[in-house]
Design a protein around this motif. Structure first.
Motif, PDB file in Angstrom:
ATOM      1  N   GLN A  48       0.840  -1.199   0.000  1.00 38.09           N
ATOM      2  CA  GLN A  48       0.000   0.000   0.000  1.00 38.09           C
ATOM      3  C   GLN A  48       0.873   1.246   0.000  1.00 38.09           C
ATOM      4  O   GLN A  48       1.989   1.238   0.505  1.00 38.09           O
ATOM      5  N   ASP A  49       0.328   2.300  -0.535  1.00 39.33           N
ATOM      6  CA  ASP A  49       1.013   3.580  -0.555  1.00 39.33           C
ATOM      7  C   ASP A  49       1.015   4.170   0.854  1.00 39.33           C
ATOM      8  O   ASP A  49      -0.048   4.285   1.483  1.00 39.33           O
ATOM      9  N   PRO A  50       2.173   4.554   1.393  1.00 39.54           N
ATOM     10  CA  PRO A  50       2.205   5.152   2.733  1.00 39.54           C
ATOM     11  C   PRO A  50       1.338   6.409   2.849  1.00 39.54           C
ATOM     12  O   PRO A  50       0.825   6.712   3.916  1.00 39.54           O
ATOM     13  N   ALA A  51       1.148   7.109   1.764  1.00 43.75           N
ATOM     14  CA  ALA A  51       0.329   8.324   1.813  1.00 43.75           C
ATOM     15  C   ALA A  51      -1.115   8.007   2.166  1.00 43.75           C
ATOM     16  O   ALA A  51      -1.798   8.819   2.803  1.00 43.75           O
ATOM     17  N   SER A  52      -1.596   6.803   1.790  1.00 44.16           N
ATOM     18  CA  SER A  52      -2.978   6.450   2.140  1.00 44.16           C
ATOM     19  C   SER A  52      -3.139   6.283   3.648  1.00 44.16           C
ATOM     20  O   SER A  52      -4.182   6.630   4.202  1.00 44.16           O
ATOM     21  N   GLU A  54      -1.325   7.929   5.874  1.00 42.11           N
ATOM     22  CA  GLU A  54      -1.272   9.289   6.409  1.00 42.11           C
ATOM     23  C   GLU A  54      -2.608   9.999   6.238  1.00 42.11           C
ATOM     24  O   GLU A  54      -3.053  10.730   7.120  1.00 42.11           O
ATOM     25  N   ALA A  55      -3.257   9.766   5.116  1.00 40.47           N
ATOM     26  CA  ALA A  55      -4.555  10.395   4.880  1.00 40.47           C
ATOM     27  C   ALA A  55      -5.623   9.821   5.808  1.00 40.47           C
ATOM     28  O   ALA A  55      -6.526  10.532   6.240  1.00 40.47           O
ATOM     29  N   TYR A  56      -5.540   8.546   6.131  1.00 39.00           N
ATOM     30  CA  TYR A  56      -6.520   7.901   7.003  1.00 39.00           C
ATOM     31  C   TYR A  56      -6.439   8.453   8.430  1.00 39.00           C
ATOM     32  O   TYR A  56      -7.455   8.692   9.072  1.00 39.00           O
ATOM     33  N   THR A  58      -6.384  10.988  10.442  1.00 38.77           N
ATOM     34  CA  THR A  58      -6.681  12.414  10.619  1.00 38.77           C
ATOM     35  C   THR A  58      -6.439  12.794  12.081  1.00 38.77           C
ATOM     36  O   THR A  58      -6.379  11.909  12.962  1.00 38.77           O
TER      37      THR A  58
END
Length: 77
Positions: A48-52, A54-56, A58
């Motif tokens: 998985q993309d680490p940015a996902s 980070e976005a989760y 909050t």
């Protein structure tokens, strides 16, 4: 043992060692398994993309997050 028998045995041993070394060198480092991780570390690749992640997470989710229960030695589970 006779001298000729010892020479034959030595020749076979050297040949087997040379073939084994050639095979090991030919396989190259990319085909060798990775070294096992240190016993004090662990890891897991999810793809998985680490940015996902980070976005989760909050600020609100981080505030409301609670630790997961950890098993204790001797507990059935």
């Amino acid at each position: 043992m006779e001298r000729s028998t010892l020479r034959k045995l030595l020749a076979v041993t050297v040949t087997v060692a040379a073939v084994g070394a050639a095979v090991a060198l030919r396989s190259g480092p990319s085909e060798r398994p990775a070294a096992p991780p240190d016993a004090s570390t662990s890891g897991h690749h999810t793809g998985q993309d680490p940015a996902s992640a980070e976005a989760y997470w909050t600020p609100e989710r981080l505030r409301e997050a609670r630790p997961a229960p950890m098993p204790m030695p001797g507990e059935d589970g």
